[in-house]
Design an enzyme around this catalytic site. Structure first.
Site, PDB file in Angstrom:
ATOM      1  N   CYS A   1       3.146   1.732   2.968  1.00 10.71           N
ATOM      2  CA  CYS A   1       4.438   0.864   2.887  1.00 10.71           C
ATOM      3  C   CYS A   1       5.459   2.087   2.339  1.00 10.71           C
ATOM      4  CB  CYS A   1       4.430  -0.244   1.905  1.00 10.71           C
ATOM      5  SG  CYS A   1       3.019  -1.375   2.550  1.00 10.71           S
TER       6      CYS A   1
ATOM      7  N   ASP B   1      30.300 -38.478   5.444  1.00 12.88           N
ATOM      8  CA  ASP B   1      29.155 -39.014   6.001  1.00 12.88           C
ATOM      9  C   ASP B   1      28.059 -39.826   4.920  1.00 12.88           C
ATOM     10  OD1 ASP B   1      26.927 -38.449   7.752  1.00 12.88           O
ATOM     11  OD2 ASP B   1      25.977 -37.155   6.541  1.00 12.88           O
TER      12      ASP B   1
ATOM     13  N   CYS C   1       0.644  -1.078   0.047  1.00 10.52           N
ATOM     14  CA  CYS C   1       0.087  -0.047   0.067  1.00 10.52           C
ATOM     15  C   CYS C   1       0.704   1.317   0.070  1.00 10.52           C
ATOM     16  CB  CYS C   1      -0.956   0.135   1.136  1.00 10.52           C
ATOM     17  SG  CYS C   1       0.066  -0.031   2.689  1.00 10.52           S
TER      18      CYS C   1
ATOM     19  N   ASP D   1      26.406 -31.226   9.664  1.00 12.41           N
ATOM     20  CA  ASP D   1      27.830 -31.625   9.992  1.00 12.41           C
ATOM     21  C   ASP D   1      28.816 -30.618  10.296  1.00 12.41           C
ATOM     22  OD1 ASP D   1      27.099 -34.293   8.793  1.00 12.41           O
ATOM     23  OD2 ASP D   1      27.270 -33.513   6.764  1.00 12.41           O
TER      24      ASP D   1
ATOM     25  N   ASP E   1      26.850 -32.479   4.452  1.00 15.53           N
ATOM     26  CA  ASP E   1      25.935 -31.735   3.534  1.00 15.53           C
ATOM     27  C   ASP E   1      26.267 -30.111   4.042  1.00 15.53           C
ATOM     28  OD1 ASP E   1      24.801 -31.462   6.197  1.00 15.53           O
ATOM     29  OD2 ASP E   1      22.972 -32.664   5.723  1.00 15.53           O
TER      30      ASP E   1
END
Lengths: 738, 120
Positions: free
Chosen positions: A16, A424, A13, A627, A623
């Site tokens: 904002c 892993d 709007c 980890d 990942d």
């Protein structure tokens, strides 16, 4: 004062607009900020940090991104070309004058200075022109450096050629002050040396251009235009005018202009330029796409979620650039030597002069001047200083081509030294997409009940195994009740109450912990685990009610990549929270040396530390999210990704594609780069440590050999070029997987 | 006689080199916290080559590279782990905040351009 354009997302709007403007105007350094609601953009003028603007907008509850394309290299290239041309021009002028003088000098074609003083005076003035036209920058540089108590390459060149010219002019004007045998002039040396050094600079610039090929290739990936949909119309706009949240269309064969999420249509996208993954990736509604990747056959609409410097491509470029500018420890040591090198050479030159003047044969003054001049000219600290960074630059760029992003020079150096790699299991060795392959009901329960209970307790969990259960439930249309009193027990499983019954769901250790007898099911569990399956046990009200068998297929190239690591002399370990039998079965499939099974997430780093205590230099591959402590503990942490979504910068080395080949690639590139650095350092060190004494005349007493200053000039001019050319050889490095 | 003069001069030059390049330092230019200090990169030198900055305060060094030679392409603050590429002809700001007083060198990649940040 500069102008910054921001794309603002989240404004709904006109109110904002006021709050965004207020937030921006409160940032220190902002002179004016205005928001355009229709375009969802803000224009800020002032002297201000962009990051502060973005933060201010975020604090106000909106999202902002700087609107601009990636800076292209065209300006840089234009400056480099201009420099190359200027150096070549200076080379040609100095060469055209210097070469005939050099030939005259070698074949002694002209009478001596006493007989033809006017002629030599003219030659002297001609060579002065060379010094002033082609060599002026050396003299200005030397003088400016001197004023700030610094000495550099210019100092050596200016002093060397200046000494040659001044000494020659003195001989020309006052030949009687030196004995007849010593009345030799060196105008040709001054001119030729200036010519050769300019040629060296030009060639070095050319060779250096190739070292940044990788970054240029990445920058070149970003298209210049994008097709946006505004008010129902499709428009082609420059890339820096695309705002966050805008809808864009990508047609077959086009490059994707910014990062985003597909909202309509589907296609296959070639992401190889970013990830090194040769196979196109299927993309559907909800999937993310990355700027710079190429759409294959399909057409789709997507919403822009990352523009300008926020895109994965921009972050990759930034990371590669930053890494290319870092130095490993060996580089720092050399810098200390290079830092004091020139004043030391100046002192050596004076000592050389004095030695020849005091102990040399006649004409002593002549020998003293020539040897001093040759010492000044031959010394090349640039080759030393350049040896490390230029190889890092090419090595890091090369790695990026294979989807291997190296954070800094230190990581590059360390990766080559690794003796052990810890992998892993889930998502690293295996696909990381486990699926339910069997359900074995026990104690009179049926399959549907077991699955329903499992689904009930796993709803809401993000664990990959939970995802497998939920997918199975969805596929079989299971209607699960809501779970209450949910508790997750790390490394074991979960417990909850469903429809008034207490459910336990997890591994055999959970059952042991809770005192549940698994009886004969233990044998089946061992047999299933021994085939590489992960078996989860479900207990209802304290009695074992069934087994859920989950399998996570091994990545097709894991075994081959691990074999490559073995060939590189590296031991390969696997870490997993899984049952020992499951882990061993997977390890045997891919050729892993040793397995650490049933490891709790918080204990992963302890195993890395244990290997380090055994004297291993350990690389940990995970990942990058679950980890983190183990990656941080390892000598080199590798975050393995699945395409462009990978959390860049989460580890020392980020592997953009999911294959373990990336680890072997990174290690191979690291070793090749470090080898290249050593070659450069060895060459530069040997060159200077042999060249300077030879120039000073240490061979003269034994062989009667003295180095011609022109040869010294040629050697110096080519030493930096040689270092850059050797580094450029890394561009042709090929890893075995490609 | 000549020999004495030449040797004496030679030794004097060596003493001069040691004094000028290692023992004495050029005057430092002071950088205030708020404004950027311009550092011209040209002719083999940073100008100013010695900059005094307050400890614990962010200062902006605005590098203006005029020299297109590859040597001037990067400025390296080795002790701070900062390396920045300098575009030719365009100002490039480097913001630094150093807490520990002391001397921090900044150089080109090949150590030919040399400057010092004197943190007080």
């Amino acid at each position: 004062m500069s102008e910054i354009r921001l794309s603002i997302a989240g404004m709904s709007c006109a109110g904002c607009v006021a709050s965004v403007e207020k937030a921006l105007n409160n940032v220190p350094g902002v002179v004016e900020a205005s928001v355009n609601f229709a375009e969802h953009t803000a224009t800020v003028t002032g002297d201000v940090d962009e990051a502060l603007l973005i933060k201010a907008v975020a604090d106000a509850g909106y999202e902002a991104a700087v609107m601009r394309g990636l800076d292209d290299e065209s300006e840089k290239q234009a400056a480099e070309t201009a420099y190359y041309r200027a150096s070549m021009r200076k080379f040609i002028v100095a060469g055209v004058i210097g070469l005939p003088l050099f030939i005259i000098s070698i074949f002694d074609l002209l009478p001596g200075v006493e007989q033809a003083r006017a002629l030599w005076l003219g030659i002297g003035l001609l060579s002065l022109f060379v010094l002033l036209y082609s060599g002026r920058h050396f003299f200005i540089g030397a003088w400016k450096a001197f004023r700030v108590h610094n000495a550099n390459m210019d100092t050596l060149i200016a002093l060397g050629t200046g000494t040659a010219w001044v000494y020659s002019m003195i001989i020309t004007l006052f030949p009687d002050i030196v004995p007849a045998k010593g009345r030799h002039v060196y105008y040709e040396a001054a001119a030729i040396i200036i010519a050769l050094i300019n040629l060296g600079s030009a060639l070095e610039m050319r060779a250096r251009g190739k070292t940044s090929e990788a970054i240029r290739r990445l920058i070149g990936l970003q298209p210049r235009k994008a097709r946006v949909i505004r008010d129902g119309r499709e428009l082609d706009v420059p890339i820096d005018e695309v705002g966050l949240g805008e809808t864009l269309r990508v047609r077959p064969g086009e490059k994707i202009p910014v990062d985003g999420e597909i909202i309509d249509g589907s296609s296959h996208v070639d992401e190889s330029m970013l990830t090194g993954e040769p196979m196109p990736v299927e993309k559907q509604v909800g999937d993310t796409v990355a700027a710079g990747t190429i759409n294959e056959q399909g057409s789709f609409l997507f919403r822009a979620t990352g523009i300008g410097e926020q895109t994965a491509l921009a972050r990759i470029i930034e990371m590669v650039r930053r890494a290319q500018n870092t130095k490993p420890a060996i580089g720092r040591l050399v810098d200390k030597v290079a830092g004091v090198f020139v004043p030391v050479v100046l002192i050596v030159a004076v000592l050389t002069f004095l030695a020849w003047y005091n102990f040399g044969p006649d004409p002593r003054i002549s020998y003293a001047v020539v040897t001093m001049m040759t010492v000044l000219i031959i010394a090349c600290p640039c080759a030393l200083g350049l040896a490390t960074p230029i190889s890092i630059m090419v090595g890091v760029g090369k790695a990026a081509e294979f989807g291997v992003l190296i954070r800094n020079g230190e990581a590059l150096q360390e990766a080559g030294k690794l003796t052990a790699v810890v992998l892993d299991k889930t998502g690293t060795v295996t696909e990381g997409r486990p699926a339910v392959v069997d359900i074995l009901p026990l104690d009179g329960h049926d399959r549907a009940t077991v699955l329903a209970m499992a689904v009930a307790v796993e709803t809401g969990s993000e664990h990959p195994l939970a995802q497998a259960i939920l997918s199975a439930g969805e596929a079989e249309g299971v209607a699960a009740s809501a779970a209450e009193s949910f508790t997750a027990i790390a490394g074991h499983g979960v417990s909850a109450t469903v429809d008034g019954t207490r459910i336990l769901f997890g591994n055999d250790r959970l059952m042991q912990k809770e005192g549940i007898d698994i009886g004969e099911a233990g044998e089946r569990l061992a047999a299933l685990s021994g085939r590489g399956n992960t078996v989860m046990l479900l207990a209802i009200d304290g009695r074992l009610a069934g087994l859920v068998v989950v399998a996570d297929p091994v990545k097709p190239d894991s075994a081959e990549a691990i074999a490559r690591l073995h060939k590189l002399g590296i031991k390969v370990y696997m870490l997993t929270g899984d049952h020992a039998d499951t882990a061993r079965a997977v390890a045997d499939k891919v050729g892993i040396d040793e397995v650490f099974a049933q490891v709790l997430p918080e204990d992963k780093d302890k195993h890395v530390a244990e290997l380090q205590a055994r004297g291993e230099i350990v690389g940990m591959v995970g990942d990058g999210i679950n980890d983190a402590p183990a990656l941080a503990r390892a000598n080199v942490g590798f975050a393995i990704g699945t395409g462009t979504d990978v959390a860049i910068e989460s580890a020392d080395i980020t592997l953009m594609r999911g294959s373990l080949h990336g680890v072997a690639d990174a290690i191979a590139i690291s070793r090749a780069t470090v080898r290249n650095i050593w070659q450069n350092l060895f060459g530069a060190f040997i060159y200077n440590t042999l060249g300077i004494p030879v120039a000073a005349g240490v061979l003269y007493p034994f062989t009667g050999l003295l180095l011609n200053p022109v040869i010294a000039g040629a050697a110096m001019a080519m030493s930096s070029v040689t270092v850059v050319t050797n580094a450029n050889r890394l561009r042709f490095f090929r890893v075995k997987s490609s | 006689m000549n020999v004495f003069i030449v040797n004496g001069l030679g030794l004097l030059i060596i003493a001069g080199i040691i004094y000028w390049f290692w023992l004495s330092k050029p005057g430092a230019q002071k950088a205030e916290g708020e404004t950027a200090i311009d550092v011209i990169v040209d002719n083999g030198v940073y100008d100013p080559a010695r900059i005094e900055v307050p400890a614990g305060k962010t200062v902006t060094l605005r590098f203006i590279r005029k020299d297109a030679s590859p040597c001037a392409a990067k400025v390296v603050f080795d002790d701070l782990g900062v390396t920045e590429e300098l575009p030719v002809g365009k100002p490039h700001d480097v913001m630094l905040k150093i807490d520990e007083p002391g001397e921090y060198a900044f150089t080109c990649e090949m150590q030919m351009y040399r400057g010092v940040l004197q943190v007080v």
